[in-house]
Write a protein that holds these residues in place. Structure first.
Motif, short mmCIF file in Angstrom:
data_model
loop_
_atom_site.label_atom_id
_atom_site.label_comp_id
_atom_site.label_asym_id
_atom_site.label_seq_id
_atom_site.Cartn_x
_atom_site.Cartn_y
_atom_site.Cartn_z
N VAL A 14 -8.33 3.59 -0.24
CA VAL A 14 -6.88 3.45 -0.06
C VAL A 14 -6.54 2.07 0.49
O VAL A 14 -5.65 1.38 0.01
CB VAL A 14 -6.34 4.56 0.87
N ARG A 15 -7.29 1.63 1.50
CA ARG A 15 -6.99 0.36 2.14
C ARG A 15 -7.17 -0.83 1.20
O ARG A 15 -6.39 -1.77 1.22
CB ARG A 15 -7.86 0.20 3.38
N LYS A 19 -4.22 -3.44 0.38
CA LYS A 19 -4.34 -4.87 0.69
C LYS A 19 -4.16 -5.74 -0.54
O LYS A 19 -3.71 -6.88 -0.45
CB LYS A 19 -5.69 -5.16 1.34
N ALA A 20 -4.49 -5.22 -1.72
CA ALA A 20 -4.35 -5.98 -2.96
C ALA A 20 -2.90 -6.29 -3.28
O ALA A 20 -2.61 -7.23 -4.03
CB ALA A 20 -4.99 -5.22 -4.11
N SER A 21 -1.97 -5.54 -2.70
CA SER A 21 -0.55 -5.76 -2.99
C SER A 21 -0.03 -7.04 -2.35
O SER A 21 0.96 -7.61 -2.83
CB SER A 21 0.28 -4.57 -2.48
N ASP A 41 -0.02 -7.66 9.44
CA ASP A 41 -0.10 -8.77 8.50
C ASP A 41 -1.59 -9.07 8.30
O ASP A 41 -2.23 -9.64 9.17
CB ASP A 41 0.63 -9.99 9.05
N ASP A 42 -2.13 -8.66 7.15
CA ASP A 42 -3.57 -8.82 6.91
C ASP A 42 -3.97 -10.27 6.70
O ASP A 42 -5.11 -10.64 6.97
CB ASP A 42 -4.00 -7.98 5.71
N SER A 43 -3.06 -11.11 6.23
CA SER A 43 -3.42 -12.51 6.00
C SER A 43 -3.67 -13.24 7.32
O SER A 43 -4.53 -14.10 7.41
CB SER A 43 -2.33 -13.23 5.21
N LYS A 44 -2.93 -12.87 8.37
CA LYS A 44 -3.12 -13.47 9.69
C LYS A 44 -3.98 -12.60 10.60
O LYS A 44 -4.44 -13.05 11.64
CB LYS A 44 -1.76 -13.70 10.36
N VAL A 86 3.98 -2.00 2.51
CA VAL A 86 3.24 -1.05 1.68
C VAL A 86 2.65 -0.01 2.63
O VAL A 86 2.22 -0.33 3.73
CB VAL A 86 2.17 -1.76 0.82
N PHE A 87 2.70 1.25 2.22
CA PHE A 87 2.32 2.36 3.09
C PHE A 87 0.82 2.61 3.00
O PHE A 87 0.27 2.83 1.92
CB PHE A 87 3.08 3.63 2.68
N ASP A 88 0.14 2.55 4.15
CA ASP A 88 -1.29 2.80 4.23
C ASP A 88 -1.51 4.11 4.98
O ASP A 88 -1.39 4.16 6.20
CB ASP A 88 -1.98 1.64 4.96
N ARG A 89 -1.83 5.16 4.24
CA ARG A 89 -2.01 6.48 4.85
C ARG A 89 -3.40 6.66 5.42
O ARG A 89 -3.69 7.66 6.06
CB ARG A 89 -1.73 7.57 3.83
#
Length: 112
Positions: A14-15, A19-21, A41-44, A86-89
């Motif tokens: 799922v993750r 993250k690809a979005s 914020d995954d980029s930072k 984006v929703f991460d369940r």
């Protein structure tokens, strides 16, 4: 190399899709008593907003509390100028308290 549990494999699957979005991620964690939501914020690699049923000290049944946490995370996000996530369940099914939190976040104005 150690084998991953079924829960870990589901969480990574799922993750990785989330993250690809390239959007900010609304991550949800559900424990037996509380529910937690973070905008990441995954980029930072930093958490921009976080809310939990523990910090808000809400009353009611767990599903109602989860919806209120969703509304609260949406308000915290709007205060920082965040509208789209984006929703991460995680490893949790999109059902019950997790769905209630998502519905509450949509009520509060988040788009995902």
């Amino acid at each position: 190399m150690a084998r991953l549990s079924t829960e870990d494999r589901r969480k990574f699957r799922v993750r990785n899709a989330v993250k690809a979005s390239g959007r900010l991620r609304l991550s949800v964690h559900r424990s037996l008593q509380h529910i937690y939501a973070q905008i990441i914020d995954d980029s930072k690699g930093e958490t921009l907003a976080a809310v939990s049923s523990k910090s808000l000290k809400l009353s009611g049944n767990k599903t109602e509390v989860a919806r209120k946490v969703g509304v609260a995370i949406a308000e915290a996000a709007k205060a920082k100028g965040i509208v789209q996530v984006v929703f991460d369940r995680g490893a949790f099914k999109y059902h019950g308290r997790v769905k209630a939190l998502a519905d509450g976040a949509r009520e509060g104005g988040l788009e995902f």
